[in-house]
Scaffold this motif. Structure first.
Motif, PDB file in Angstrom:
ATOM      1  N   ALA A  49      72.747  78.647  18.268  1.00 34.92           N
ATOM      2  CA  ALA A  49      72.495  79.985  18.814  1.00 34.92           C
ATOM      3  C   ALA A  49      71.914  79.880  20.219  1.00 34.92           C
ATOM      4  CB  ALA A  49      71.566  80.751  17.900  1.00 34.92           C
ATOM      5  N   HIS A  50      72.501  80.599  21.132  1.00 34.28           N
ATOM      6  CA  HIS A  50      72.110  80.559  22.535  1.00 34.28           C
ATOM      7  C   HIS A  50      72.031  81.971  23.102  1.00 34.28           C
ATOM      8  CE1 HIS A  50      73.058  76.403  22.209  1.00 34.28           C
ATOM      9  NE2 HIS A  50      73.386  76.177  23.433  1.00 34.28           N
ATOM     10  N   ARG A  55      83.021  76.470  18.460  1.00 32.14           N
ATOM     11  CA  ARG A  55      82.354  77.558  17.733  1.00 32.14           C
ATOM     12  C   ARG A  55      80.990  77.751  18.386  1.00 32.14           C
ATOM     13  NH1 ARG A  55      78.882  78.768  13.546  1.00 32.14           N
ATOM     14  NH2 ARG A  55      79.529  80.501  12.240  1.00 32.14           N
ATOM     15  N   ILE A  56      80.700  78.982  18.781  1.00 30.74           N
ATOM     16  CA  ILE A  56      79.462  79.281  19.487  1.00 30.74           C
ATOM     17  C   ILE A  56      78.733  80.384  18.735  1.00 30.74           C
ATOM     18  CG2 ILE A  56      78.471  80.117  21.651  1.00 30.74           C
ATOM     19  CD1 ILE A  56      81.102  79.015  22.972  1.00 30.74           C
ATOM     20  N   ALA A  57      77.481  80.124  18.388  1.00 35.53           N
ATOM     21  CA  ALA A  57      76.663  81.101  17.681  1.00 35.53           C
ATOM     22  C   ALA A  57      75.731  81.777  18.678  1.00 35.53           C
ATOM     23  CB  ALA A  57      75.862  80.419  16.581  1.00 35.53           C
ATOM     24  N   LEU A  58      75.772  83.120  18.715  1.00 33.87           N
ATOM     25  CA  LEU A  58      74.928  83.906  19.601  1.00 33.87           C
ATOM     26  C   LEU A  58      74.076  84.859  18.775  1.00 33.87           C
ATOM     27  CD1 LEU A  58      77.559  84.889  22.322  1.00 33.87           C
ATOM     28  CD2 LEU A  58      75.973  82.954  22.356  1.00 33.87           C
ATOM     29  N   LYS A  59      72.969  85.273  19.355  1.00 30.57           N
ATOM     30  CA  LYS A  59      72.089  86.232  18.689  1.00 30.57           C
ATOM     31  C   LYS A  59      72.372  87.642  19.202  1.00 30.57           C
ATOM     32  CE  LYS A  59      68.394  83.029  17.694  1.00 30.57           C
ATOM     33  NZ  LYS A  59      68.193  83.020  16.290  1.00 30.57           N
ATOM     34  N   THR A  94      82.368  88.418  14.592  1.00 28.72           N
ATOM     35  CA  THR A  94      82.992  87.169  15.003  1.00 28.72           C
ATOM     36  C   THR A  94      84.145  87.506  15.929  1.00 28.72           C
ATOM     37  OG1 THR A  94      82.385  86.068  12.947  1.00 28.72           O
ATOM     38  CG2 THR A  94      84.174  85.083  14.219  1.00 28.72           C
ATOM     39  N   LEU A  95      84.137  86.907  17.109  1.00 26.41           N
ATOM     40  CA  LEU A  95      85.193  87.101  18.102  1.00 26.41           C
ATOM     41  C   LEU A  95      85.983  85.801  18.245  1.00 26.41           C
ATOM     42  CD1 LEU A  95      83.042  88.854  20.835  1.00 26.41           C
ATOM     43  CD2 LEU A  95      84.726  89.950  19.349  1.00 26.41           C
ATOM     44  N   THR A  96      87.266  85.944  18.401  1.00 25.49           N
ATOM     45  CA  THR A  96      88.127  84.793  18.641  1.00 25.49           C
ATOM     46  C   THR A  96      88.378  84.666  20.130  1.00 25.49           C
ATOM     47  OG1 THR A  96      89.236  85.093  16.517  1.00 25.49           O
ATOM     48  CG2 THR A  96      90.409  83.804  18.179  1.00 25.49           C
ATOM     49  N   VAL A 106      83.311  82.884  18.637  1.00 24.63           N
ATOM     50  CA  VAL A 106      81.955  83.243  19.007  1.00 24.63           C
ATOM     51  C   VAL A 106      81.433  84.084  17.852  1.00 24.63           C
ATOM     52  CG1 VAL A 106      80.488  84.558  20.582  1.00 24.63           C
ATOM     53  CG2 VAL A 106      82.437  83.283  21.484  1.00 24.63           C
ATOM     54  N   VAL A 107      80.334  83.643  17.249  1.00 27.45           N
ATOM     55  CA  VAL A 107      79.751  84.363  16.134  1.00 27.45           C
ATOM     56  C   VAL A 107      78.450  84.997  16.610  1.00 27.45           C
ATOM     57  CG1 VAL A 107      78.844  84.202  13.781  1.00 27.45           C
ATOM     58  CG2 VAL A 107      80.770  82.760  14.473  1.00 27.45           C
ATOM     59  N   VAL A 108      78.415  86.320  16.607  1.00 26.55           N
ATOM     60  CA  VAL A 108      77.213  87.061  16.997  1.00 26.55           C
ATOM     61  C   VAL A 108      76.532  87.500  15.703  1.00 26.55           C
ATOM     62  CG1 VAL A 108      76.305  89.043  18.262  1.00 26.55           C
ATOM     63  CG2 VAL A 108      78.367  87.887  19.088  1.00 26.55           C
TER      64      VAL A 108
END
Length: 144
Positions: free
Chosen positions: A55-56, A73-77, A126-128, A140-142
C-alpha cells in the motif's frame, strides 16, 4: 475451406506471440481472476521482478519492460492521493502504451520517459491497467 484457415490461424497466433516478444515459459501460471483471451497469450508472467507493491500513496514507479509491468499489482489506500509513474525501459515489448479501460485512459509510453497517471482513490475498487494489445494486464487495488 477448413484447411485454408488453419495456416492463417497459426500465423495470427505466431504474430501475437512475437508482438510481445515473450519467451515460452512453462512455469508461467494464469491468474484465475483474469480474462484469458486467446489462451496462454493473455497470461501474465509471475516473476520476482513483478511482485505486488504494498500500500502506497504519493508517486509509485512502474517499470514497463520485456515482461510487462513491474510491479504488476499495486495496493493503494482509499482517500490517499496516488500517482503511477510509468517508464518503458525496453523497445522489445508491445507495451508501448498503458490503458485503464474502466477509466477511459490511454497514454503512450515513450522509451525511457516517465508518464504520470493520477489514480482515483475516492472509492474502494480494483482497476485494471494493460498494454494497448491487452497482452500484459495488471491491477491497482484501492482498499478502505
Amino acid at each position: 475451406m477448413k484447411h485454408t484457415l488453419l495456416p492463417f490461424t497459426v500465423l495470427l497466433a505466431a504474430l501475437g506471440l512475437a508482438a510481445c516478444n515473450r519467451p515460452a515459459d512453462s512455469t508461467q501460471q494464469a491468474d484465475p481472476g483474469q480474462d484469458h483471451d486467446m489462451g496462454h497469450m493473455a497470461q501474465h508472467a509471475t516473476h520476482g521482478a513483478q511482485a505486488a507493491a504494498t500500500a502506497h500513496s504519493g508517486t509509485i514507479a512502474v517499470t514497463v519492460g520485456d515482461q510487462g509491468f513491474a510491479p504488476n499489482r499495486i495496493a493503494l489506500k482509499q482517500g490517499e492521493k496516488s500517482t503511477l509513474r510509468f517508464t518503458r525501459t525496453s523497445d522489445k515489448t508491445c507495451a508501448t502504451e498503458v490503458v485503464f479501460p474502466e477509466l477511459g485512459i490511454k497514454k503512450s509510453l515513450p522509451l525511457d520517459q516517465p508518464v504520470d497517471i493520477d489514480v482515483p482513490v475516492d472509492q474502494a475498487r480494483t482497476l485494471t491497467f494493460q498494454c494497448g494489445m491487452g497482452m500484459y494486464r495488471s491491477q491497482v487495488v484501492v482498499s478502505g
